[in-house]
Design an enzyme around this catalytic site. Structure first.
Site, PDB file in Angstrom:
ATOM      1  N   HIS A 129       0.876  -1.180   0.000  1.00 12.09           N
ATOM      2  CA  HIS A 129       0.000   0.000   0.000  1.00 12.09           C
ATOM      3  C   HIS A 129       0.910   1.225   0.000  1.00 12.09           C
ATOM      4  CE1 HIS A 129      -2.735   2.987   1.809  1.00 12.09           C
ATOM      5  NE2 HIS A 129      -3.739   2.187   1.524  1.00 12.09           N
ATOM      6  N   ASP A 206       3.337  -4.207   7.991  1.00  9.30           N
ATOM      7  CA  ASP A 206       2.085  -3.477   7.831  1.00  9.30           C
ATOM      8  C   ASP A 206       0.966  -4.494   8.053  1.00  9.30           C
ATOM      9  OD1 ASP A 206      -0.224  -2.316   6.984  1.00  9.30           O
ATOM     10  OD2 ASP A 206       0.557  -1.597   5.067  1.00  9.30           O
ATOM     11  N   GLN A 209      -4.288  -5.192   7.280  1.00 12.61           N
ATOM     12  CA  GLN A 209      -5.310  -6.128   6.791  1.00 12.61           C
ATOM     13  C   GLN A 209      -5.209  -7.477   7.480  1.00 12.61           C
ATOM     14  OE1 GLN A 209      -7.731  -5.148   4.861  1.00 12.61           O
ATOM     15  NE2 GLN A 209      -6.930  -3.200   4.133  1.00 12.61           N
ATOM     16  N   LYS A 232     -10.106  -0.002  10.836  1.00 14.08           N
ATOM     17  CA  LYS A 232     -10.349  -1.219  10.048  1.00 14.08           C
ATOM     18  C   LYS A 232     -10.672  -2.399  10.957  1.00 14.08           C
ATOM     19  CE  LYS A 232      -7.006   0.180   6.497  1.00 14.08           C
ATOM     20  NZ  LYS A 232      -7.750   0.599   5.328  1.00 14.08           N
ATOM     21  N   CYS A 372      -4.751   2.312  -3.626  1.00 19.42           N
ATOM     22  CA  CYS A 372      -3.520   2.856  -3.019  1.00 19.42           C
ATOM     23  C   CYS A 372      -2.349   1.893  -3.177  1.00 19.42           C
ATOM     24  CB  CYS A 372      -3.716   3.193  -1.542  1.00 19.42           C
ATOM     25  SG  CYS A 372      -4.934   4.456  -1.278  1.00 19.42           S
TER      26      CYS A 372
HETATM   27  N1  PLP Z   1      -1.698  -0.540   4.646  1.00 16.57           N
HETATM   28  C1  PLP Z   1      -2.680  -1.280   4.134  1.00 16.57           C
HETATM   29  C2  PLP Z   1      -2.384  -2.690   3.689  1.00 16.57           C
HETATM   30  C3  PLP Z   1      -3.959  -0.748   3.999  1.00 16.57           C
HETATM   31  O1  PLP Z   1      -4.931  -1.495   3.476  1.00 16.57           O
HETATM   32  C4  PLP Z   1      -4.182   0.587   4.412  1.00 16.57           C
HETATM   33  C5  PLP Z   1      -5.505   1.212   4.236  1.00 16.57           C
HETATM   34  O2  PLP Z   1      -6.228   0.883   3.324  1.00 16.57           O
HETATM   35  C6  PLP Z   1      -3.125   1.309   4.970  1.00 16.57           C
HETATM   36  C7  PLP Z   1      -1.890   0.713   5.077  1.00 16.57           C
HETATM   37  C8  PLP Z   1      -3.292   2.716   5.451  1.00 16.57           C
HETATM   38  O3  PLP Z   1      -4.191   2.763   6.498  1.00 16.57           O
HETATM   39  P1  PLP Z   1      -4.744   4.176   7.023  1.00 16.57           P
HETATM   40  O4  PLP Z   1      -5.261   4.897   5.820  1.00 16.57           O
HETATM   41  O5  PLP Z   1      -5.816   3.802   7.983  1.00 16.57           O
HETATM   42  O6  PLP Z   1      -3.602   4.865   7.672  1.00 16.57           O
END
Ligand code: PLP
Length: 415
Positions: A129, A206, A209, A232, A372
């Site tokens: 992401h 990260d 998910q 999430k 993203c």
């Molecule tokens: N990393 C992953 C795999 C994500 O799916 C997301 C959000 O969609 C993020 C990071 C970023 O999360 P946030 O926008 O809540 O900071």
């Protein structure tokens, strides 16, 4: 014993409303943000109604109560992750957590284990992401370190054949996603963590998910840092977690500086408090942190293994139904091994935005676009995809509504 998603839905006020002129809401966008149970909404409201005060500061009863609630939430997160309480840092979300780590490393002076310079390597994957890509691009630009990455195979897995070429004594950081928000792939951490630690690199996970969807124990995973967002995981927006091993947090320089994160200050100097305070400058998102604690209680009562089993069943069902139609191209793994409930696909040559709009007209909420993860979308050779992402409140009925919505869209667009 598994739980009943229909009973779970009763706890979420949003499922009591209808959508698009009286249709049942089919919410398949939990990968972007989850819905919130009433207890989480109430806890945030109650914080403001009953206990609002700046934590760690006031010499009065409200401040004491607010601090107890806030620190109680930290304890809940720690227990949930199998971590120590002082290893849990509240941020405003995963994006901030990942920026915190990357910026803090950029602040590390020569001699500090996190110091990076020309010749050092930051190892990523092509399925990151943007939140776990751009902070590292920026760090590379500031320090002269080189960015290298694992490619993604046509079936949506990391190309592990590159491991010895990528993770070398030059590698200082390996930052990767636990579960891809586009492909649903769950990455093989054991091998990567072992290779990283063998060369003295730290592993940043990260877990946006994964933490909401499966049991995640930081000690079992063996990673060094982990990030996720509360919103999430049934929690409020505006709160996230950065977890790091205690000894690493002691050496990592701070990111944001200011109130609450200091040990001593003069007009020209300052020294830092210990973690977690060192990484929590300013008055934190208190009500949101308390709400996250309540979300974690809610998830824990149901059980993360039960939630994962339910999602596994739903994902297998939806994957099978999508793969039955030859006009549908699923871009993640086509088997259930190490696969979670994010399902991205294209349908004939219908543009995902058109498909998303059509599904919305049927009351079905999906996400469309590059999610993203633009480099990944490019490498898949598609302009965009449609993504359905599943959670504990979804049902087979939701899957069937999506499949029937796709069939209607194909008819509507003449495919
Ligand atoms: N990393 C992953 C795999 C994500 O799916 C997301 C959000 O969609 C993020 C990071 C970023 O999360 P946030 O926008 O809540 O900071």
């Amino acid at each position: 014993m598994t739980f009943n998603p229909l009973t779970v839905r009763d706890d979420f006020p949003i499922f009591k409303r209808t959508i698009r002129d009286g249709k049942r809401l089919v919410y398949l966008d939990s990968g972007a943000t989850s819905q919130k149970p009433q207890v989480v909404i109430d806890s945030e409201l109650d914080f403001y109604r009953l206990s609002n005060a700046a934590v760690h500061r006031g010499a009065h009863q409200l401040a004491e109560e607010a601090t107890d609630l806030f620190e109680g939430a930290r304890g809940k997160v720690a227990e949930f992750l199998g971590a120590e309480t002082d290893e849990v840092i509240f941020t405003k979300g995963a994006t901030e957590s990942l920026n915190l780590i990357a910026y803090a490393m950029g602040n590390a002076p020569r001699g500090n284990r996190f110091h990076l310079s020309e010749g050092d390597r930051i190892v990523l994957t092509e399925m990151e992401h943007h939140a776990n890509l751009i902070p590292w691009q920026q760090l590379a630009a500031r320090t002269g370190a080189e960015l290298v990455w694992f490619n993604v195979t046509p079936d949506g897995r990391l190309d592990l054949s590159q491991i010895s070429e990528l993770i070398t004594p030059k590698s200082k950081v390996v930052a990767l996603t636990h579960q891809s928000n586009v492909l649903g792939t769950i990455n093989p951490l054991d091998e990567i963590v072992k290779a990283a630690h063998a060369v003295g690199a730290v592993v940043v996970l990260d877990a946006c998910q994964s933490v909401p969807h499966m049991k995640v124990d930081v000690k079992e995973l063996g990673v060094d840092f982990l990030a996720f967002s509360g919103h999430k995981a049934l929690g409020p927006t505006g709160v996230g977690i950065m977890w790091g091993k205690r000894e690493l947090l002691a050496e990592l320089p701070p990111f944001l500086t200011g109130g609450s994160m200091i040990a001593d200050v003069t007009m020209t100097t300052a020294s830092w408090a210990k973690a977690p305070a060192k990484f929590e400058a300013g008055v934190p998102n208190m009500a949101q942190a308390v709400g996250l604690g309540v979300a974690i209680d809610y998830l824990s009562v149901i059980g993360m293994n039960e939630i994962a089993a339910h999602e596994h069943e739903l994902t297998a069902d939806l994957l099978g139904k999508l793969l039955e139609n030859k006009e549908i191209r699923v871009v993640g793994p086509h088997t259930m091994d190490n696969r979670g409930g994010a399902l991205s696909f294209t349908v004939a040559d219908i543009h995902p935005h058109d498909l998303g709009q059509f599904l919305d007209s049927q009351g079905i909420a999906v996400r469309t676009g590059h999610h993203c993860a633009w480099p990944l979308t490019r490498s898949l050779g598609v302009p965009a995809t449609t993504r359905a992402s599943l959670y504990l409140y979804n049902t087979i009925e939701d899957n069937d509504a999506l499949i029937s919505g796709i069939h209607s869209a194909m008819k509507y667009f003449g495919k």
